[in-house]
Design an enzyme around this catalytic site. Structure first.
Site, PDB file in Angstrom:
ATOM      1  N   PRO A   4      42.835  27.576  41.105  1.00  8.04           N
ATOM      2  CA  PRO A   4      43.054  27.910  39.694  1.00  8.04           C
ATOM      3  C   PRO A   4      44.375  28.648  39.531  1.00  8.04           C
ATOM      4  O   PRO A   4      44.601  29.662  40.173  1.00  8.04           O
ATOM      5  CB  PRO A   4      41.858  28.820  39.363  1.00  8.04           C
ATOM      6  CG  PRO A   4      41.429  29.389  40.678  1.00  8.04           C
ATOM      7  CD  PRO A   4      41.743  28.357  41.709  1.00  8.04           C
ATOM      8  N   MET A   5      45.268  28.126  38.701  1.00  7.08           N
ATOM      9  CA  MET A   5      46.581  28.719  38.484  1.00  7.08           C
ATOM     10  C   MET A   5      46.846  28.815  36.984  1.00  7.08           C
ATOM     11  O   MET A   5      46.703  27.822  36.261  1.00  7.08           O
ATOM     12  CB  MET A   5      47.671  27.873  39.143  1.00  7.08           C
ATOM     13  CG  MET A   5      47.551  27.740  40.651  1.00  7.08           C
ATOM     14  SD  MET A   5      47.982  29.247  41.539  1.00  7.08           S
ATOM     15  CE  MET A   5      49.751  29.291  41.281  1.00  7.08           C
ATOM     16  N   VAL A   6      47.234  29.981  36.511  1.00  6.42           N
ATOM     17  CA  VAL A   6      47.473  30.187  35.082  1.00  6.42           C
ATOM     18  C   VAL A   6      48.557  29.237  34.585  1.00  6.42           C
ATOM     19  O   VAL A   6      49.655  29.182  35.136  1.00  6.42           O
ATOM     20  CB  VAL A   6      47.877  31.649  34.807  1.00  6.42           C
ATOM     21  CG1 VAL A   6      48.217  31.835  33.332  1.00  6.42           C
ATOM     22  CG2 VAL A   6      46.754  32.592  35.220  1.00  6.42           C
ATOM     23  N   GLN A  63      36.699  28.193  36.246  1.00  3.39           N
ATOM     24  CA  GLN A  63      36.659  29.573  36.722  1.00  3.39           C
ATOM     25  C   GLN A  63      36.576  30.537  35.540  1.00  3.39           C
ATOM     26  O   GLN A  63      37.367  30.452  34.598  1.00  3.39           O
ATOM     27  CB  GLN A  63      37.887  29.911  37.564  1.00  3.39           C
ATOM     28  CG  GLN A  63      37.757  31.312  38.192  1.00  3.39           C
ATOM     29  CD  GLN A  63      38.966  31.696  39.023  1.00  3.39           C
ATOM     30  OE1 GLN A  63      40.009  31.995  38.482  1.00  3.39           O
ATOM     31  NE2 GLN A  63      38.788  31.727  40.335  1.00  3.39           N
ATOM     32  N   CYS A  92      41.346  38.227  41.023  1.00  3.30           N
ATOM     33  CA  CYS A  92      42.552  38.354  40.204  1.00  3.30           C
ATOM     34  C   CYS A  92      43.188  39.728  40.404  1.00  3.30           C
ATOM     35  O   CYS A  92      42.530  40.755  40.207  1.00  3.30           O
ATOM     36  CB  CYS A  92      42.238  38.145  38.726  1.00  3.30           C
ATOM     37  SG  CYS A  92      43.691  38.302  37.659  1.00  3.30           S
ATOM     38  N   HIS A 171      40.474  34.368  49.604  1.00  4.68           N
ATOM     39  CA  HIS A 171      41.923  34.537  49.704  1.00  4.68           C
ATOM     40  C   HIS A 171      42.103  35.835  50.484  1.00  4.68           C
ATOM     41  O   HIS A 171      41.970  36.932  49.926  1.00  4.68           O
ATOM     42  CB  HIS A 171      42.552  34.629  48.314  1.00  4.68           C
ATOM     43  CG  HIS A 171      44.040  34.740  48.343  1.00  4.68           C
ATOM     44  ND1 HIS A 171      44.806  34.701  47.202  1.00  4.68           N
ATOM     45  CD2 HIS A 171      44.917  34.893  49.362  1.00  4.68           C
ATOM     46  CE1 HIS A 171      46.090  34.829  47.522  1.00  4.68           C
ATOM     47  NE2 HIS A 171      46.171  34.948  48.832  1.00  4.68           N
TER      48      HIS A 171
END
Length: 281
Positions: A4-6, A63, A92, A171
């Site tokens: 998931p990447m903004v 997400q 996050c 991560h």
């Protein structure tokens, strides 16, 4: 797996990564409060999910963030039927996550009761999601704070598994609001986590090239490898002349395909006000 990447996880790019080898793609982190309170926000992401499954029906994970199981479950139900799985963000590192007390700022041990137990009925957020939402529920987390014992991350993940998580993505870096990727990911923790859990474990971090994917898999024995920044459009553009990409087939052609996808009438109309720049090729 596509991370998931903004503003880098819209339907056209999710479809592109799956065309070139990704087995699973995630949306960007969505705000459950906005899904419940902002009709434009809700409709935009409902349409994004609907467009994303229209071409091939490939799986997508939504997400969500937050610390209130009721809000998260209600938000998930707003888009139910449009996704294959739902993920709770516990990683996050950004300042707004610190201010809102969610994401990677729920990893300290004194916050575990908030994640595990909320209210008099001892509702577990992960359990609430896994039992009240139909698709599988996953967790994406970072390492517990460095002030905690080294075993804390594995201990916490085991509790999340018991609460109903279908898989766990780690991560393996500590949270830092100043530097999102401070230092190398600690793949030893991923390997320990893989040994400790029964559910699948996905490794995230230390991946820049296809060889890194293979090395990560060999070192951690993880069930999957998640990749984020190295396969964003701008990163691909910067590296396309080097001939060393995460996906073997990902070169300048990928960027051309992405531009073509976004210019298709149904995508072009939907993303006309979406604030993301298309790289110049």
């Amino acid at each position: 797996l596509r991370a998931p990447m903004v503003k880098q996880s819209d339907a056209p790019f999710r479809l592109l990564t799956q065309r070139h080898g990704a087995t699973l793609a995630y949306t960007q982190m969505l705000d459950p409060h906005k899904l419940l309170e902002d009709q434009d926000y809700l409709e935009f992401h409902q349409r994004d999910l609907d467009l994303g499954r229209g071409e091939t029906g490939e799986p997508v994970v939504v997400q969500l963030c937050g610390n209130d199981p009721e809000i998260i479950v209600r938000a998930g139900k707003k888009i139910q039927g449009l996704y294959s799985g739902i993920d709770l963000n516990l990683g996050c590192p950004q300042e707004h996550a610190h201010e809102g007390h969610y994401g990677g700022y729920l990893l300290a041990k004194n916050d575990w009761p908030l994640v595990q137990t909320i209210g008099k009925q001892h509702v577990v957020p992960v359990s609430a999601m896994s039992h009240l939402l139909q698709p599988p529920t996953s967790i994406k987390l970072r390492l517990c704070p460095s002030s905690s014992p080294p075993s804390s991350t594995v201990e916490f993940a085991a509790l999340l598994e018991q609460a109903g998580a279908s898989w766990v993505t780690l991560h393996a870096r500590h949270v830092s609001s100043r530097r999102r990727r401070q230092g190398a990911a600690d793949l030893d923790v991923v390997r320990t986590l893989k040994t400790a859990l029964r559910v699948p474990v996905v490794s995230s971090g230390n991946v820049r090239t296809w060889e890194d994917v293979q090395r990560n898999e060999d070192e951690t024995k993880a069930d999957g490898i998640m990749v984020g920044q190295p396969i964003t459009p701008h990163h691909l553009q910067a590296r396309h002349l080097q001939g060393n990409h995460v996906f073997v087939n990902c070169n300048i052609q990928c960027l051309l395909e992405w531009r073509v996808l976004r210019k298709q009438p149904h995508f072009k109309h939907h993303y006309s006000h979406y604030p993301i720049a298309v790289p110049t090729i």
